[in-house]
Design an enzyme around this catalytic site. Structure first.
Site, PDB file in Angstrom:
ATOM      1  N   THR A  20       0.843  -1.194   0.000  1.00  0.00           N
ATOM      2  CA  THR A  20       0.000   0.000   0.000  1.00  0.00           C
ATOM      3  C   THR A  20       0.882   1.250   0.000  1.00  0.00           C
ATOM      4  O   THR A  20       1.978   1.255   0.562  1.00  0.00           O
ATOM      5  CB  THR A  20      -0.938   0.030   1.214  1.00  0.00           C
ATOM      6  OG1 THR A  20      -0.178   0.182   2.421  1.00  0.00           O
ATOM      7  CG2 THR A  20      -1.767  -1.251   1.295  1.00  0.00           C
ATOM      8  N   GLY A  21       0.399   2.293  -0.663  1.00  0.00           N
ATOM      9  CA  GLY A  21       1.161   3.542  -0.717  1.00  0.00           C
ATOM     10  C   GLY A  21       2.478   3.388  -1.443  1.00  0.00           C
ATOM     11  O   GLY A  21       3.487   3.983  -1.054  1.00  0.00           O
ATOM     12  N   ALA A  22       2.468   2.622  -2.535  1.00  0.00           N
ATOM     13  CA  ALA A  22       3.730   2.272  -3.211  1.00  0.00           C
ATOM     14  C   ALA A  22       4.043   3.166  -4.397  1.00  0.00           C
ATOM     15  O   ALA A  22       4.884   2.819  -5.224  1.00  0.00           O
ATOM     16  CB  ALA A  22       3.672   0.815  -3.662  1.00  0.00           C
ATOM     17  N   ASN A  23       3.400   4.307  -4.495  1.00  0.00           N
ATOM     18  CA  ASN A  23       3.646   5.178  -5.649  1.00  0.00           C
ATOM     19  C   ASN A  23       4.867   6.077  -5.457  1.00  0.00           C
ATOM     20  O   ASN A  23       5.363   6.661  -6.432  1.00  0.00           O
ATOM     21  CB  ASN A  23       2.416   6.036  -5.943  1.00  0.00           C
ATOM     22  CG  ASN A  23       1.967   6.844  -4.754  1.00  0.00           C
ATOM     23  OD1 ASN A  23       1.734   6.280  -3.680  1.00  0.00           O
ATOM     24  ND2 ASN A  23       1.812   8.145  -4.917  1.00  0.00           N
ATOM     25  N   SER A  24       5.369   6.207  -4.234  1.00  0.00           N
ATOM     26  CA  SER A  24       6.525   7.076  -3.994  1.00  0.00           C
ATOM     27  C   SER A  24       7.206   6.676  -2.690  1.00  0.00           C
ATOM     28  O   SER A  24       6.695   5.846  -1.930  1.00  0.00           O
ATOM     29  CB  SER A  24       6.100   8.555  -3.922  1.00  0.00           C
ATOM     30  OG  SER A  24       5.263   8.770  -2.796  1.00  0.00           O
ATOM     31  N   GLY A  25       8.351   7.293  -2.436  1.00  0.00           N
ATOM     32  CA  GLY A  25       9.032   7.137  -1.155  1.00  0.00           C
ATOM     33  C   GLY A  25       9.393   5.706  -0.810  1.00  0.00           C
ATOM     34  O   GLY A  25       9.780   4.901  -1.667  1.00  0.00           O
ATOM     35  N   TYR A 173      -1.087  11.040  15.849  1.00  0.00           N
ATOM     36  CA  TYR A 173      -0.286  10.218  14.949  1.00  0.00           C
ATOM     37  C   TYR A 173       0.370   9.078  15.732  1.00  0.00           C
ATOM     38  O   TYR A 173       0.359   7.918  15.285  1.00  0.00           O
ATOM     39  CB  TYR A 173       0.790  11.070  14.277  1.00  0.00           C
ATOM     40  CG  TYR A 173       1.714  10.289  13.367  1.00  0.00           C
ATOM     41  CD1 TYR A 173       1.236   9.681  12.205  1.00  0.00           C
ATOM     42  CD2 TYR A 173       3.074  10.164  13.655  1.00  0.00           C
ATOM     43  CE1 TYR A 173       2.081   8.962  11.369  1.00  0.00           C
ATOM     44  CE2 TYR A 173       3.924   9.457  12.823  1.00  0.00           C
ATOM     45  CZ  TYR A 173       3.428   8.860  11.675  1.00  0.00           C
ATOM     46  OH  TYR A 173       4.268   8.151  10.849  1.00  0.00           O
TER      47      TYR A 173
END
Length: 304
Positions: A20-25, A173
């Site tokens: 998940t969230g693998a489009n950057s960083g 957070y």
């Protein structure tokens, strides 16, 4: 022991991973390395245009693993269910990586949960539960959930889900990342009790120079704050390649129930090793209560 790096990852040919969230960083690095070592990787991202750009970058490296993109908004339980309903076949590795960090004003998901608790924890809790039948098709499935050194700011009120009264960006957070760690630990406890082959691990990246601090869903909601924070982190800390090491270690070779992270200065950087858990993160009763509360809020139940 020599420093562990992604080059020491095992051959993953024939395995399938979802990040998940693998489009950057860090997420993009995780996906790249999994594919480079042979896995077919699904980039589950909110912005599919950015995800396709990331996939092209991975393919350009020429690794053997197939790379595809799926839409996923963890702030939407409907989106989580939609991805799970579309998913077909075996899943060997699930990396619960995406996250939102410290928006200055309290925001809510479309389901009415506080954004960080709803995205970082409840979104991944539901996704894991809904993908569990696919994970259990694999001979040795692994789930890795990304926490943070910020989990030390979390406390026993984690089950309250960051209520509106007294909202504080950093402590909220911290509670969401404590929830991530408690979830990973409780998932392993339940898997072991059920005699399941599933392995659950947790990891944190230390402090890494990524776009997370500048995200408009987090500190970047105030542009000047996000810009200053992002440049400060880039000057002082390593990039996403180093930040991803502990997560990749946890996703491929770490022991069941382990929590990995950098072992250098206050766990902000350095070689991968065992990370420190807060008192609350070691509380089995709290982990069980959070699990039950998460089932109530999401309606997702695990069958191990």
């Amino acid at each position: 022991m020599s420093r562990w790096t992604a080059d020491q990852m095992p051959d993953l040919t024939g395995r399938r991973a979802l990040v998940t969230g693998a489009n950057s960083g860090i997420g993009l690095v995780e996906a790249r390395e999994l594919a480079r070592h042979g896995a077919d990787v699904v980039l589950a991202v909110r912005n599919t245009e950015s995800g396709e750009a990331g996939a092209r970058r991975i393919r350009a490296i020429g690794g053997p693993g197939k790379v595809t993109v799926e839409a996923l908004d963890l702030a939407s339980q409907a989106s989580v269910h939609a991805l799970a309903n579309r998913f077909e076949g075996q899943l060997d590795i699930l990396v619960n990586n995406a996250g939102v960090m410290a928006p200055p004003r309290r925001r809510e998901t479309e389901d009415g949960f506080e954004l960080q608790f709803g995205t970082n924890h409840l979104g991944h809790f539901a996704l894991t539960g809904l993908l569990l039948p696919h994970l259990l098709q694999a001979p040795a499935p692994r789930v890795t959930t990304v926490s943070s050194i910020a989990h030390h700011a979390g406390d026993g009120t984690v089950c309250e889900g960051n209520p509106a009264q007294g909202y504080d960006p950093q402590s909220s957070y911290g509670r969401s990342k404590l929830a991530n760690l408690l979830f990973a630990t409780e998932l392993q406890r339940r898997a072991s009790a059920a005699g399941s082959t599933l392995t659950s691990t947790a990891a944190h990246p230390g402090v890494s120079a990524t776009n997370l601090v500048a995200s408009k869903d987090g500190m970047g909601a105030v542009p000047v704050v996000g810009t200053i924070a992002q440049w400060g982190v880039r000057l002082a800390f390593p990039g996403p390649d180093k930040g991803a090491e502990a997560i990749l270690y946890a996703a491929t070779v770490a022991e069941p129930g382990s929590y990995s992270g950098p072992t250098g200065f206050r766990e902000t950087r350095g070689p991968v090793g065992e990370a420190r858990r807060s008192q609350w993160a070691r509380d089995e009763t709290l982990a069980g209560l959070l699990w039950e509360r998460s089932e109530e809020l999401t309606g997702v139940h695990f069958t191990l």
